[in-house]
Design an enzyme around this catalytic site. Structure first.
Site, PDB file in Angstrom:
ATOM      1  CB  CYS A 207      53.071  56.431  50.536  1.00  0.00           C
ATOM      2  SG  CYS A 207      52.767  54.962  51.559  1.00  0.00           S
ATOM      3  CG  HIS A 257      42.382  45.306  40.978  1.00  0.00           C
ATOM      4  ND1 HIS A 257      41.244  45.245  41.766  1.00  0.00           N
ATOM      5  CD2 HIS A 257      43.404  44.877  41.763  1.00  0.00           C
ATOM      6  CE1 HIS A 257      41.557  44.800  42.972  1.00  0.00           C
ATOM      7  NE2 HIS A 257      42.865  44.575  42.992  1.00  0.00           N
TER       8      HIS A 257
END
Length: 262
Positions: A207, A257
């Protein structure tokens, strides 16, 4: 100006406190340190690598995917065993990294290979998701990264790279002990990586390696370090106000977020 005995004493106390925090946080685990600027006073200040994730509960902010820009780096974690194991190994609140391509598309390297999917699906699968931004990304950079991601789609995951990351992650902590100068720390980690990670294939990605490779393809590298040695935790520490483990070309800006358990 030379330090007076009082100044010397204060600096010594700061160093001792930093070393104590590192030992307490990780039971002798590594904790990179460095010099930075105090945001309130503008003065030079001693910094300790921040193991915690900024959240909406401690100074962060909630955002929606509409606020993302192509090229944003997405760090996340799940409640699964694999994610918990990675976070424990790296002493980090994140275990996965992905790249936002725009048009609600996100590209990532997972066990099944490189894939692109919609942000809504990604948000549903993760428990914590936070976005960071390289301030230098322009439209041409984003387009290059999108083309790179599409060209890698379907390629196999770098399983060997992840396997050899585990012992490397443990051993590199000797390079990150408190008070090790940044240049020494950087050289130590890169040297260790050259020995331990040299056997991994470079035509497959895990990743964070995939995210770094996309930025390299766009001629906008986050670091000159081999992407093989960079974990999601390393990307997290490239944010403003933190202490990166390896030398970086550009600090990342916190965007917000998309999902938080707090």
């Amino acid at each position: 100006m030379f330090n007076t005995p009082l100044h010397t004493h204060r600096w010594a106390m700061r160093l001792l406190r930093a070393a104590g925090l590192c030992a307490a946080a990780g039971l002798l685990a590594a904790c990179a340190t460095g010099m930075g600027t105090d945001p309130t006073t503008g003065a030079q200040a001693f910094q300790v690598q921040n193991r915690l994730l900024l959240t909406p509960a401690n100074g962060g902010r909630h955002i929606t995917s509409a606020e993302l820009q192509p090229g944003d780096i997405i760090l996340s974690s799940t409640d699964g065993v694999t994610s918990m194991g990675i976070r424990l190994l790296t002493l980090s609140p994140v275990s996965h990294a992905a790249l936002y391509l725009g048009n609600d598309d996100i590209a990532e390297a997972v066990g099944s290979g490189i894939r692109t999917r919609k942000m809504g699906e990604f948000i549903a699968d993760e428990s914590t998701i936070v976005a960071f931004r390289h301030p230098g990304v322009r439209a041409e950079h984003a387009e290059t990264m999108r083309n790179f991601a599409q060209a890698q789609s379907g390629k196999k995951y770098n399983v060997m790279g992840v396997v050899i990351q585990a012992p490397f992650t443990l051993q590199r902590q000797y390079c990150e002990l408190p008070l090790v100068p940044s240049l020494v720390r950087d050289a130590c980690i890169r040297g260790l990586a050259a020995i331990q990670l040299g056997v991994a294939r470079n035509d497959r990605f895990f990743c964070s390696q995939f995210v770094l490779a996309a930025y390299q393809e766009a001629k906008l590298p986050l670091t000159t370090a081999d992407p093989l040695l960079v974990s999601p935790a390393d990307l997290l520490h490239m944010r403003e106000g933190d202490v990166p483990s390896v030398r970086i070309e550009q600090t990342l800006h916190y965007v917000g977020h998309l999902k938080s358990v707090i």
